[in-house]
Design an enzyme around this catalytic site. Structure first.
Site, PDB file in Angstrom:
ATOM      1  N   ARG A 101      -0.260  -7.644  14.308  1.00 19.16           N
ATOM      2  CA  ARG A 101      -0.945  -6.806  13.193  1.00 19.16           C
ATOM      3  C   ARG A 101      -1.826  -7.673  12.196  1.00 19.16           C
ATOM      4  NH1 ARG A 101       4.649  -4.127  11.856  1.00 19.16           N
ATOM      5  NH2 ARG A 101       3.760  -3.515  10.005  1.00 19.16           N
TER       6      ARG A 101
ATOM      7  N   ARG B 160      11.972  -5.552   5.593  1.00 19.82           N
ATOM      8  CA  ARG B 160      11.706  -4.182   5.157  1.00 19.82           C
ATOM      9  C   ARG B 160      12.679  -3.112   5.752  1.00 19.82           C
ATOM     10  NH1 ARG B 160       5.466  -2.278   5.288  1.00 19.82           N
ATOM     11  NH2 ARG B 160       5.630  -2.187   7.639  1.00 19.82           N
TER      12      ARG B 160
ATOM     13  N   ARG C  72      -9.247   1.395   9.077  1.00 14.28           N
ATOM     14  CA  ARG C  72      -8.889  -0.078   9.490  1.00 14.28           C
ATOM     15  C   ARG C  72      -9.971  -0.395  10.229  1.00 14.28           C
ATOM     16  NH1 ARG C  72      -3.203   1.042   9.118  1.00 14.28           N
ATOM     17  NH2 ARG C  72      -1.649  -0.554   9.600  1.00 14.28           N
TER      18      ARG C  72
ATOM     19  N   LYS D 243       0.752  -1.386   0.086  1.00 10.54           N
ATOM     20  CA  LYS D 243       0.005   0.008  -0.131  1.00 10.54           C
ATOM     21  C   LYS D 243       0.765   1.245   0.015  1.00 10.54           C
ATOM     22  CE  LYS D 243      -2.107  -0.611   4.022  1.00 10.54           C
ATOM     23  NZ  LYS D 243      -1.469  -1.722   4.615  1.00 10.54           N
TER      24      LYS D 243
ATOM     25  N   ARG E 150      11.660  -0.464  11.057  1.00 12.05           N
ATOM     26  CA  ARG E 150      10.492  -0.064  11.948  1.00 12.05           C
ATOM     27  C   ARG E 150      10.568  -0.746  13.107  1.00 12.05           C
ATOM     28  NH1 ARG E 150       5.149   0.710   8.511  1.00 12.05           N
ATOM     29  NH2 ARG E 150       4.358  -0.261  10.329  1.00 12.05           N
TER      30      ARG E 150
HETATM   31  P1  AMP Z   1       1.006   1.388   8.979  1.00  9.77           P
HETATM   32  O1  AMP Z   1       2.356   2.209   8.660  1.00  9.77           O
HETATM   33  O2  AMP Z   1      -0.170   1.560   8.186  1.00  9.77           O
HETATM   34  O3  AMP Z   1       1.610   0.021   9.080  1.00  9.77           O
HETATM   35  O4  AMP Z   1       0.600   1.624  10.494  1.00  9.77           O
HETATM   36  C1  AMP Z   1       1.514   1.356  11.555  1.00  9.77           C
HETATM   37  C2  AMP Z   1       0.756   1.341  12.842  1.00  9.77           C
HETATM   38  O5  AMP Z   1       0.118   2.437  13.177  1.00  9.77           O
HETATM   39  C3  AMP Z   1      -0.336   0.132  12.860  1.00  9.77           C
HETATM   40  O6  AMP Z   1       0.147  -1.039  13.281  1.00  9.77           O
HETATM   41  C4  AMP Z   1      -1.237   0.919  13.893  1.00  9.77           C
HETATM   42  O7  AMP Z   1      -0.885   0.676  15.421  1.00  9.77           O
HETATM   43  C5  AMP Z   1      -1.257   2.278  13.845  1.00  9.77           C
HETATM   44  N1  AMP Z   1      -2.381   2.851  12.750  1.00  9.77           N
HETATM   45  C6  AMP Z   1      -2.145   3.324  11.368  1.00  9.77           C
HETATM   46  N2  AMP Z   1      -3.290   3.544  11.028  1.00  9.77           N
HETATM   47  C7  AMP Z   1      -4.021   3.132  11.799  1.00  9.77           C
HETATM   48  C8  AMP Z   1      -5.791   3.272  11.761  1.00  9.77           C
HETATM   49  N3  AMP Z   1      -6.365   3.560  10.791  1.00  9.77           N
HETATM   50  N4  AMP Z   1      -6.306   2.766  12.792  1.00  9.77           N
HETATM   51  C9  AMP Z   1      -5.692   2.372  13.871  1.00  9.77           C
HETATM   52  N5  AMP Z   1      -4.212   2.160  13.972  1.00  9.77           N
HETATM   53  C10 AMP Z   1      -3.515   2.825  12.997  1.00  9.77           C
END
Ligand code: AMP
Length: 216
Positions: free
Chosen positions: A173, A129, A90, A15, A162
């Site tokens: 996750r 990653r 989400r 994404k 990360r």
């Molecule tokens: P990502 O970079 O999209 O993988 O997001 C990293 C982390 O940020 C996720 O594992 C969640 O802990 C938090 N996060 C990001 N977007 C959301 C969302 N829309 N709702 C809840 N937590 C989020």
């Protein structure tokens, strides 16, 4: 043509990579809620600390916090904002709130694209990653390495893993994705118009498929 796009998919489905490329091609903002949180954490302060408690465990940040940052982003970007959302919504609560935000601005539902990737591939991708601390470009230590180890090809920034890209956190996750985010897929499927792309393909092909849908 106005572009409003939502990219759905499990962690490491591509994404972020696709959204970044689309943002350059269409000249539309790439909004990653995960990235917004990582920036808030880097800046320090209470909001960042609160979000970090969830992110480091692989859990979702509470809906009210996420909905508030998205609402603020939309409010800051004019009456007819264009965007590529990556990682939002989400949960079904977030999707409902997003529908209301769109309706309140008389905007039609965005183009929603699901990038599908099986769980085993997700884990393999996440464990290798690497991301740039400066421009957020993504690499993979084995499948897509930078020209010079530890250095971003695009801006020369430092590449790091990360904090939440560990095996235990990835499994957590994925569990949240299956439990909650698949509900978002059904939400958009019921409303009609959800489109699917095969995320196992190379990133150029995934990008080409997404671009074709967005432009159609
Ligand atoms: P990502 O970079 O999209 O993988 O997001 C990293 C982390 O940020 C996720 O594992 C969640 O802990 C938090 N996060 C990001 N977007 C959301 C969302 N829309 N709702 C809840 N937590 C989020």
């Amino acid at each position: 043509m106005s572009y409003r796009v939502v990219l759905l998919g499990p962690p490491a489905s591509g994404k972020g990579t696709v959204a970044a490329a689309l943002s350059v091609t269409l000249q539309v903002a790439h909004v990653s809620t995960g990235q917004l949180f990582r920036e808030t954490i880097r800046r320090g302060g209470l909001a960042g600390q609160a979000a970090r408690q969830f992110i480091d465990k692989g859990q979702l940040v509470p809906d009210d916090v996420v909905i508030a940052i998205v609402r603020e982003w939309l409010d800051d970007h004019g009456t007819k904002p264009e965007f590529i959302f990556d990682g939002f919504p989400r949960t079904v609560t977030q999707a409902d709130a997003f529908d209301e935000m769109m309706a309140a601005r008389s905007l039609t539902r965005p183009t929603v694209i699901l990038i599908e990737v099986p769980a085993e591939l997700t884990i393999e991708r996440i464990l290798g990653r690497l991301g740039c601390v400066n421009c957020a470009a993504l690499y993979h230590a084995e499948f897509d390495p930078p020209r010079q180890a530890g250095v971003c090809d695009k801006c020369g920034g430092r590449l790091v893993r990360r904090a939440d890209d560990t095996e235990a956190t990835v499994r957590e996750r994925l569990r949240w994705y299956t439990d909650l985010t698949l509900g978002v897929v059904s939400h958009y499927e019921r409303a009609g118009g959800l489109q699917r792309v095969d995320g196992r393909q190379g990133k150029q092909q995934v990008f080409a498929d997404v671009l074709r849908i967005v432009k159609s």
